[in-house]
Design an enzyme around this catalytic site. Structure first.
Site, PDB file in Angstrom:
ATOM      1  N   HIS A  19       0.847  -1.202   0.000  1.00  0.00           N
ATOM      2  CA  HIS A  19       0.000   0.000   0.000  1.00  0.00           C
ATOM      3  C   HIS A  19       0.881   1.249   0.000  1.00  0.00           C
ATOM      4  O   HIS A  19       1.205   1.812   1.047  1.00  0.00           O
ATOM      5  CB  HIS A  19      -0.951   0.019   1.201  1.00  0.00           C
ATOM      6  N   HIS A  21       1.185   4.794  -2.578  1.00  0.00           N
ATOM      7  CA  HIS A  21       0.751   5.542  -3.749  1.00  0.00           C
ATOM      8  C   HIS A  21       1.940   6.184  -4.463  1.00  0.00           C
ATOM      9  O   HIS A  21       2.936   6.550  -3.831  1.00  0.00           O
ATOM     10  CB  HIS A  21      -0.248   6.623  -3.342  1.00  0.00           C
ATOM     11  N   HIS A 203      -9.730   0.375  -2.021  1.00  0.00           N
ATOM     12  CA  HIS A 203      -9.779   0.989  -0.701  1.00  0.00           C
ATOM     13  C   HIS A 203     -11.160   0.768  -0.092  1.00  0.00           C
ATOM     14  O   HIS A 203     -12.177   0.809  -0.786  1.00  0.00           O
ATOM     15  CB  HIS A 203      -9.554   2.499  -0.790  1.00  0.00           C
ATOM     16  N   GLU A 206     -11.852   2.855   5.623  1.00  0.00           N
ATOM     17  CA  GLU A 206     -10.949   3.888   6.143  1.00  0.00           C
ATOM     18  C   GLU A 206     -11.827   5.008   6.695  1.00  0.00           C
ATOM     19  O   GLU A 206     -12.135   5.047   7.877  1.00  0.00           O
ATOM     20  CB  GLU A 206     -10.018   4.382   5.040  1.00  0.00           C
ATOM     21  N   ASP A 284       0.971   4.145   2.840  1.00  0.00           N
ATOM     22  CA  ASP A 284       0.008   4.997   2.154  1.00  0.00           C
ATOM     23  C   ASP A 284       0.718   6.113   1.391  1.00  0.00           C
ATOM     24  O   ASP A 284       0.973   5.985   0.198  1.00  0.00           O
ATOM     25  CB  ASP A 284      -1.012   5.548   3.146  1.00  0.00           C
ATOM     26  N   ASP A 285       1.046   7.202   2.069  1.00  0.00           N
ATOM     27  CA  ASP A 285       1.684   8.358   1.440  1.00  0.00           C
ATOM     28  C   ASP A 285       2.729   8.955   2.384  1.00  0.00           C
ATOM     29  O   ASP A 285       2.461   9.966   3.049  1.00  0.00           O
ATOM     30  CB  ASP A 285       0.645   9.437   1.112  1.00  0.00           C
TER      31      ASP A 285
END
Length: 345
Positions: A19, A21, A203, A206, A284-285
């Site tokens: 996961h 991006h 996704h 969340e 994630d980021d």
């Protein structure tokens, strides 16, 4: 709960990262440098007060998060910029002990710069192959649709992903604010991707609750769910995830950064694990949230008391849930066993 009595080095634990991006993988120093090179003004929260203070539980907060992400994307202007991003991402994965990186890309975000969707995806695949050669980290691409766009756009991306199944594209995803696009609206796109042999990894769970996760399973045939932490609110759903072996891509620091949980110790990581849900820790980021992959495992150790045997099992879960070739999975799983059999330190 296992009492952690050892402290083997987590960067030596083989693992997979499922996961991450594309734009969000960028190093902060690279963002600043490319912004200067390409004449992009960065807001103070990206330039000086990094990582930015975020919260996306309301529409205004999500809009701010998305705006910062879009600004970061805008610094990537040339093919060399994309090659650099993926090489550096792979270098960071190698430093974290990750042998497989499955990075999420939406070619539509860059297609106007690089002559359309197909040429953009081919450029990203070439950049991923170059990064793999340079670092030894194996890379697969997840083509991910944006749930705030029309489902027909998602179908176009699914058809594109189908063309490159087995040639670098390994999975199909669905991202962005799940409150603004129900999973079931994208069933057609995921049907195309699944028939091509791609893993389904939307996704869900969340900012949306258990219903979001159920739709990912029922409507999109999810093999993995990005985040999925709110499945813990429905015991039957959680049991179903565990029984079917649906991997949850849990991103601890992201969940705090976006306000899914208020404090890291509120993350239901231990409850998910003990319920038997497969878990793949992710970042994630990191461009917007800060910590990278090793820090997620350190959170499992220091906050939730995961001992080395449990950390090894988390790594195994990430590898089993990956879209990697089977021979690579076997190699990485053997490496996990070697790590656990080694002396601490």
């Amino acid at each position: 709960m296992e009492t952690p009595t050892t402290a083997r080095r987590l960067e030596r634990l083989p693992k997979a990262h499922l996961h991450l991006h594309f734009t969000g993988s960028m190093r902060h120093e690279t963002l600043v440098e490319l912004a200067d090179k390409n004449g992009v003004h960065l807001p103070h929260s990206l330039a000086k007060e990094w990582p930015p203070k975020l919260r996306a539980t309301d529409e205004r907060g999500w809009f701010r998060f998305q705006r910062l992400y879009d600004i970061a994307r805008s610094v990537l202007r040339t093919p060399d910029d994309l090659y650099r991003l993926l090489r550096e991402a792979a270098e960071d994965e190698r430093a974290a002990g990750s042998g497989w990186l499955e990075i999420q890309v939406d070619p539509g975000g860059y297609s106007s710069l690089f002559d359309g969707l197909t040429s953009t995806l081919e450029l990203m695949l070439d950049a991923a192959a170059a990064a793999q050669r340079d670092t030894g980290v194996h890379i697969g691409l997840m083509v991910a649709a944006n749930r705030t766009k029309h489902p027909l756009d998602a179908k176009a991306l699914a058809r594109l992903a189908r063309q490159y199944a087995g040639r670098g594209v390994v999975s199909f995803g669905l991202n962005n604010d799940e409150r603004r696009g129900r999973a079931r609206e994208f069933e057609g796109a995921f049907r195309i991707a699944k028939r091509a042999g791609l893993l389904s990894a939307p996704h869900g769970g969340e900012l949306g609750g258990p219903r979001s996760v159920r739709e990912c399973l029922d409507e999109l045939g999810a093999d993995r769910v990005g985040h999925g932490v709110r499945a813990v609110e429905d015991p039957y759903l959680l049991e179903r995830i565990a029984t079917r072996g649906i991997t949850l891509e849990v991103c601890p620091t992201s969940n705090v950064g976006l306000g899914v949980i208020d404090e890291i110790d509120r993350l239901p990581l231990r409850r998910l694990y003990e319920a038997g849900a497969p878990i793949a820790l992710g970042t994630d980021d990191p461009l917007l949230f800060g910590p990278r992959l090793v820090e997620q495992y350190e959170i499992a150790r220091s906050v939730f008391g995961f001992g080395d045997a449990e950390l090894a099992e988390l790594a195994r879960m990430s590898i089993r849930g990956a879209g990697a070739p089977e021979d690579l999975k076997k190699e990485l799983l053997a490496g996990v066993d070697t790590w656990l059999a080694s002396d601490p330190g």
